[in-house]
Design a protein around this motif. Sequence first.
Motif, PDB file in Angstrom:
ATOM      1  N   LYS A   4     -25.921 -16.257  20.092  1.00  0.00           N
ATOM      2  CA  LYS A   4     -26.479 -16.582  21.337  1.00  0.00           C
ATOM      3  C   LYS A   4     -27.635 -17.399  21.349  1.00  0.00           C
ATOM      4  CE  LYS A   4     -26.757 -11.377  21.697  1.00  0.00           C
ATOM      5  NZ  LYS A   4     -28.338 -10.326  22.370  1.00  0.00           N
ATOM      6  N   ALA A   5     -27.757 -17.752  22.348  1.00  0.00           N
ATOM      7  CA  ALA A   5     -28.906 -19.049  22.545  1.00  0.00           C
ATOM      8  C   ALA A   5     -30.354 -18.846  23.178  1.00  0.00           C
ATOM      9  CB  ALA A   5     -27.876 -20.133  22.784  1.00  0.00           C
ATOM     10  N   ALA A  41     -18.336 -24.226  23.815  1.00  0.00           N
ATOM     11  CA  ALA A  41     -18.331 -24.133  22.201  1.00  0.00           C
ATOM     12  C   ALA A  41     -18.405 -22.762  22.130  1.00  0.00           C
ATOM     13  CB  ALA A  41     -19.551 -24.647  21.531  1.00  0.00           C
ATOM     14  N   GLY A  42     -18.121 -21.647  23.136  1.00  0.00           N
ATOM     15  CA  GLY A  42     -18.136 -20.378  22.936  1.00  0.00           C
ATOM     16  C   GLY A  42     -18.979 -19.215  23.112  1.00  0.00           C
ATOM     17  N   VAL A  43     -21.009 -20.008  22.897  1.00  0.00           N
ATOM     18  CA  VAL A  43     -21.497 -19.448  22.956  1.00  0.00           C
ATOM     19  C   VAL A  43     -22.273 -18.953  24.911  1.00  0.00           C
ATOM     20  CG1 VAL A  43     -24.049 -19.169  22.237  1.00  0.00           C
ATOM     21  CG2 VAL A  43     -22.610 -20.943  21.214  1.00  0.00           C
ATOM     22  N   ILE A 113     -21.351 -27.283  17.794  1.00  0.00           N
ATOM     23  CA  ILE A 113     -21.974 -26.235  18.041  1.00  0.00           C
ATOM     24  C   ILE A 113     -21.562 -25.343  16.964  1.00  0.00           C
ATOM     25  CG2 ILE A 113     -22.385 -24.501  19.801  1.00  0.00           C
ATOM     26  CD1 ILE A 113     -24.280 -26.902  20.265  1.00  0.00           C
ATOM     27  N   LYS A 114     -19.635 -26.147  17.083  1.00  0.00           N
ATOM     28  CA  LYS A 114     -18.563 -24.825  17.478  1.00  0.00           C
ATOM     29  C   LYS A 114     -18.721 -25.146  15.070  1.00  0.00           C
ATOM     30  CE  LYS A 114     -13.601 -24.247  16.168  1.00  0.00           C
ATOM     31  NZ  LYS A 114     -12.019 -24.556  16.675  1.00  0.00           N
ATOM     32  N   TYR A 244     -11.469 -22.714  20.528  1.00  0.00           N
ATOM     33  CA  TYR A 244     -11.508 -24.477  20.949  1.00  0.00           C
ATOM     34  C   TYR A 244     -13.352 -24.610  21.424  1.00  0.00           C
ATOM     35  CZ  TYR A 244      -6.928 -25.691  20.022  1.00  0.00           C
ATOM     36  OH  TYR A 244      -5.089 -25.320  18.426  1.00  0.00           O
ATOM     37  N   ALA A 245     -13.399 -25.457  21.119  1.00  0.00           N
ATOM     38  CA  ALA A 245     -14.815 -26.152  21.754  1.00  0.00           C
ATOM     39  C   ALA A 245     -14.245 -27.483  22.033  1.00  0.00           C
ATOM     40  CB  ALA A 245     -15.898 -26.661  20.576  1.00  0.00           C
TER      41      ALA A 245
END
Length: 368
Positions: A4-5, A41-43, A113-114, A244-245
């Motif tokens: 998470k972020a 980036a998928g987050v 990020i990835k 993918y990012a």
Amino acid sequence: MKIKAVIAAAGCSLRMRQFKPLLDINGYPMIVWAVLNLKNAGVDEICVVTGRDTMKIERVLEAFNIMLIRNEAYQTTDMLTSIKIGLNAIMDKTTEGVFLLPGDNPMIHPSTIKALRQAFEKEQPSVLYPIYNKERTHPPLINSECFDRIMTYQGSGGLKHALHDFEQSSRQLELTDQGTSLDADYPGDYEELQAYANKYFGISKGLCEKIIEEVELPIQIKEHSNAVASLAIHMGEKLIQNGYALDLTIIESGALLHDILRTKPNHAAEGKLFLQDKGYTALADMVGNHMSLEHVKTPGLNEETIVYLADKLRKETKQITIKKRYEASLKYYKENASIRKRIENDIRKAEKLQEEYEVVTGEKLSDW
């Protein structure tokens, strides 16, 4: 792993003298870029901690499915307090790691990020620190084993001192992304961020529309560009869902502007020069390469090749196959062996990209 972020955006921006989270970068507020690059980036699970001008931040982020929480004591507390508030709001038993990002450090590419996430999942350190130019930068990725220490720390020195006991079990990752080191403490920093965004990122749809109005683009070209953008964004979103990012912003703006000077001869080269004059270097390169893959630097599916492929799968607004799209060009240059060879090479590359996309996503582009 469940990553998470937390984005800390509760400061008063005293040194900048303007409220940093809402400062414009290429048509989007700074805080929107921070969220977009994490999302791309998928987050997906993100908590933004606000302070000053909370309602304004909530308005610009209302389209995103994220958590917003206010640090009520933002005027008298430091960033660590905001981090604690964010962690307390977002962490649960499933949380294995959290990116910690200052809200004025927004231009970190999704691929960075990835890369951090992949290294963290492989080694599972206490903290993974990004390194640029031999310096620790942002965002560190914090293992859940550190959460209790952060939440209970009452000393001085902020997050750095709170994590001191985990130094031996932490790791560093060397990166080439200058964006990890760029923040906006002072007006000069903000100018540097803007220049960096022009060089490596796209622009907002609103800015694209202003540029399109400026050149008085004919309606049929606008409709074609919208059709290409719709397909390209869909492809980008599907690829992000499959690991993918990608920077969806440059995919959208590159698609919307790829034919910006189509009314002129050699329109790809003219469009590139036009956008370079406006300072949009990354967009200029994409527009300059949209006619052929010959000069594309990075092979495989990426922002540039996605826009290229989407353009080749749309004849004005209609769906079309790659071979059909090039049929007229092959016929026109039937006596020119060198140009025919280049076109045939582009067809093979485009079909390979389409095949790669369909294998990764399980989706036939002919169905979309």
